[in-house]
Enzyme design. Structure first.
Site, mmCIF file in Angstrom:
data_model
loop_
_atom_site.group_PDB
_atom_site.id
_atom_site.type_symbol
_atom_site.label_atom_id
_atom_site.label_comp_id
_atom_site.label_asym_id
_atom_site.label_seq_id
_atom_site.Cartn_x
_atom_site.Cartn_y
_atom_site.Cartn_z
ATOM 1 N N LYS A 199 0.807 -1.222 0.000
ATOM 2 C CA LYS A 199 0.000 0.000 0.000
ATOM 3 C C LYS A 199 0.838 1.270 0.000
ATOM 4 C CE LYS A 199 -3.736 -2.484 0.218
ATOM 5 N NZ LYS A 199 -4.574 -2.697 -0.980
ATOM 6 N N SER B 239 -2.277 -12.167 5.120
ATOM 7 C CA SER B 239 -2.734 -12.088 3.723
ATOM 8 C C SER B 239 -1.710 -12.721 2.783
ATOM 9 C CB SER B 239 -3.007 -10.643 3.321
ATOM 10 O OG SER B 239 -1.840 -9.856 3.430
#
Length: 404
Positions: free
Chosen positions: A96, A334
């Site tokens: 991100k 994740s």
């Protein structure tokens, strides 16, 4: 293909070398400097120093993960290969970082935000918020982030340490609840609030077309056959696939249209599968895979590039995350979900000899309050000090006898 990729690199090196050499005065050259001194003089002209933290974003490495395939009895002698794209090595340790800078850059270029005046408000599951917070701190923006209460304490601490204001929302409403709260906050900021809207901001997939995709293509020497990526905002899987498969709308010529794109989502929240006409498996609801399965199908997700969706249960994700830690690769849950999906894909007969790239979105230290680390946490908290050998008198350290 190899010659095609090498040629521009050599040209760049040759140009840099000639440019540096040209800066050495004729007087220096006439003195007949020793070769080592000449090289040192040139090298010092081009120092590799970043001017600010956000300049460190990108150019993350690939790492071989065939050991994981071997541990799952998958034949690698036939050329099957699994590598991870280590986005966990960014300045704030997640993929991100790329979109945090990209979206703020884009808004600044368009004159939509001004440092010291605009307030950045965003609903986020954590890592996008951390990326936004560090860029906001770097450039002088006030930043308010809303997120579901399930997000780890480590993420909250990172945000607070970066000067961000954190607002938690009910876990039952996931990201849509955080979005509603963010809109309420903006409404009270007298026109100074601005939402970057990570789930639909075109600057999100754009940065992956411009950086992540080209990096994977370059570092795999164009050998990539399969891309496996989780879906949070949808930008990573969409942007990389558009760059490599080709996308006329965004000016991407087809490099390898036949590349297979595999999107990963929590089995407990199969919204993308449903959007593509597939059937959901088992009970649907909350999951433990932070960073994906946001409770919506993001507008930034280009469903046309997705060839398959692989659902991974939270338990499977946590088990694979532990496997990755056990080979010395600290990653978040994740990453475990994505690698587990990649292993399942690589195990298929049709994947024999294929080159698979799995995205590793984030670093593992950010997840120590996640349930998968409960046993480790208890063990760490249960450790006790041990007595020292002679000549130390351990009574000085609180032990009952000199020897402990």
């Amino acid at each position: 293909s190899q010659h095609h990729n090498l040629q521009p690199r050599m040209a760049l090196f040759s140009k840099s070398f000639r440019s540096a050499a040209a800066r050495i005065s004729a007087r220096q050259l006439n003195r007949s400097l020793p070769t080592s001194s000449l090289i040192t003089s040139i090298a010092r002209r081009d120092l590799n120093i970043a001017s600010k933290p956000s300049d460190l974003i990108g150019n993350t490495p690939l790492i071989d993960l065939n050991k994981i395939l071997i541990n799952h009895n998958i034949d690698v002698e036939n050329g099957t290969r699994l590598v991870g794209k280590l986005e966990s090595l960014g300045p704030c340790s997640s993929v991100k970082d790329r979109i945090g800078r990209s979206m703020i850059d884009d808004a600044e270029r368009k004159g939509l935000i001004t440092p010291g005046k605009s307030v950045l408000v965003e609903p986020t599951s954590g890592n996008t918020g951390i990326a936004m917070a560090f860029v906001a701190r770097e450039r002088g923006y006030r930043c308010i982030l809303t997120m579901p209460e399930t997000m780890s304490v480590e993420r909250r601490m990172m945000l607070l340490a970066l000067g961000c204001e954190v607002v938690l929302t009910p876990k039952e409403k996931a990201v849509p609840g955080a979005l509603a709260k963010a809109n309420e906050i903006i409404a009270g900021l007298d026109g100074n609030g601005f939402m970057l809207q990570q789930f639909e901001n075109p600057a999100n997939p754009k940065i992956h077309r411009e950086t992540t995709g080209p990096e994977i293509w370059r570092d795999s020497d164009g050998l990539i056959d399969i891309l496996v990526s989780g879906v949070g905002t949808g930008g990573t899987v969409s942007g990389i696939s558009q760059y490599i498969k080709g996308n006329e709308e965004h000016g991407c010529p087809p490099l390898k249209p036949e590349m297979k794109t595999v999107a990963v989502e929590p089995q407990e929240q199969m919204l993308i599968t449903d959007a593509l006409g597939g059937e959901k498996i088992g009970e649907q609801g909350p999951h433990k895979i932070q960073g994906m399965g946001a409770g919506l199908v993001p507008k930034n997700l280009d469903l046309s590039v997705v060839d398959e969706v692989v659902p991974i249960h939270s338990d499977e994700a946590m088990k694979m995350t532990e496997e990755l830690w056990n080979i010395g690769l600290p990653v978040g849950v994740s990453s475990g979900a994505i690698v587990d999906a990649a292993v399942k894909v690589c195990a298929r007969p049709e994947s024999a000899g294929k080159f698979c790239v799995a995205i590793i979105p984030s670093f593992g230290e950010r997840y120590f309050t996640h349930p998968m680390f409960n046993e480790i946490k208890q063990k760490a908290e249960g450790l006790t000090k041990q007595p020292l050998p002679e000549p130390f008198d351990n009574r000085e350290f609180g032990f009952e006898t000199a020897r402990g």
